[in-house]
Design a protein around this motif. Structure first.
Motif, PDB file in Angstrom:
ATOM      1  N   THR A  36      53.684  43.827  27.531  1.00 28.37           N
ATOM      2  CA  THR A  36      52.710  44.373  28.641  1.00 28.37           C
ATOM      3  C   THR A  36      51.998  45.754  28.143  1.00 28.37           C
ATOM      4  O   THR A  36      51.152  46.203  28.493  1.00 28.37           O
ATOM      5  CB  THR A  36      53.094  44.615  29.861  1.00 28.37           C
ATOM      6  OG1 THR A  36      54.495  45.618  29.807  1.00 28.37           O
ATOM      7  CG2 THR A  36      53.561  43.330  30.357  1.00 28.37           C
ATOM      8  N   ASP A  38      53.544  48.645  28.932  1.00 25.57           N
ATOM      9  CA  ASP A  38      53.720  49.511  30.019  1.00 25.57           C
ATOM     10  C   ASP A  38      54.974  50.520  29.503  1.00 25.57           C
ATOM     11  O   ASP A  38      55.830  49.869  28.890  1.00 25.57           O
ATOM     12  CB  ASP A  38      53.813  48.802  31.138  1.00 25.57           C
ATOM     13  CG  ASP A  38      52.803  47.914  31.785  1.00 25.57           C
ATOM     14  OD1 ASP A  38      51.833  48.375  31.586  1.00 25.57           O
ATOM     15  OD2 ASP A  38      53.195  47.111  32.528  1.00 25.57           O
ATOM     16  N   LYS A  39      54.782  51.659  29.961  1.00 25.69           N
ATOM     17  CA  LYS A  39      55.890  52.447  29.661  1.00 25.69           C
ATOM     18  C   LYS A  39      57.323  52.193  30.101  1.00 25.69           C
ATOM     19  O   LYS A  39      57.423  52.157  31.439  1.00 25.69           O
ATOM     20  CB  LYS A  39      55.703  54.135  29.942  1.00 25.69           C
ATOM     21  CG  LYS A  39      56.638  55.099  29.531  1.00 25.69           C
ATOM     22  CD  LYS A  39      56.188  56.302  30.051  1.00 25.69           C
ATOM     23  CE  LYS A  39      56.766  57.588  29.594  1.00 25.69           C
ATOM     24  NZ  LYS A  39      56.480  58.751  29.566  1.00 25.69           N
TER      25      LYS A  39
END
Length: 232
Positions: A36, A38-39
């Motif tokens: 993804t 995402d962090k």
């Protein structure tokens, strides 16, 4: 249990010393980076440590174990290269005690039970299937549950894992017709508003990798009206 700390990243720190840090994961956080982009929580924790201690350069942080993205609760990280292999060994040798809480709509067949299934993972849909007998490619999965509390519309279950399989709690509870609240993947009819599932890593007991003392960490429940009714 240590006092919960907070900072600008909204990170809940449950315990911290020179070698380990334990945080209370929120629903939606991923522990490690994935496709993804995402962090991940690991990077959030690194940022927290860098800011708190004004550290120059890179911050060391070792991922010891993981939780599914929609779940909440305890995640343990190693802050030193000395602690990481020792913690990995504790988990590999099952010398830790992990206790989960789950909310289910249907009442389990028994007030408490030991569930034994064989789980087979399907990588295509990232889902596991539970079988009563061993099938090709399956792995034995064992958990113990007990009904902790009866709410108006749900049952609170306490679960202790004997094995650590892919989606084990989600899959095994669904197998006995007790899918976890909000878990569409395993048969619950409705999602939770925040896309979480009502599965919380409540307690972790382990021996400190350096100090050798016993630690018993408890994660506060999510800030949700149903979860808050579960305080016992």
């Amino acid at each position: 249990m240590s006092k919960v700390l907070s900072n600008k990243s909204n990170l809940q720190v449950l315990y911290e010393d020179n070698h380990v840090i334990v945080v209370n994961k929120r629903a939606g956080d991923i522990v490690q980076g994935d496709k993804t982009g995402d962090k991940p929580l690991s990077h959030v924790v690194k940022d927290f440590l860098k800011y708190k201690y004004n550290k120059p350069g890179n911050v060391y942080l070792g991922v010891v174990h993981r939780l599914d993205r929609p779940t909440t609760g305890i995640v343990l990280f190693a802050k030193t290269s000395k602690a990481l292999p020792r913690l990995n060994k504790l988990f590999a040798e099952k010398k830790t005690t992990k206790t989960y809480w789950a909310l289910v709509k249907n009442k389990p067949p028994k007030p408490e039970d030991r569930l034994i299934h064989w789980l087979k993972k399907n990588p295509k849909n990232n889902k596991s299937t539970a079988f009563d007998k061993e099938v090709e490619g399956s792995k034995k999965a064992i958990l113990n549950y007990r009904i902790l509390k009866s709410l108006d519309n749900y049952y609170l279950l306490e679960i202790d894992l004997e094995t650590g399989r892919h989606h084990q709690i989600r899959c095994q509870l669904a197998k006995i017709d007790c899918p976890i609240k909000g878990d569409l993947k395993y048969g619950f009819p409705r999602s939770n508003k925040d896309a979480s599932i009502s599965l919380h890593a409540r307690r972790l007991e382990f021996t400190h990798p350096v100090k050798k003392e016993k630690l018993n960490i408890v994660a506060p429940l999510p800030d949700d009206i149903i979860w808050q009714a579960c305080e016992v």
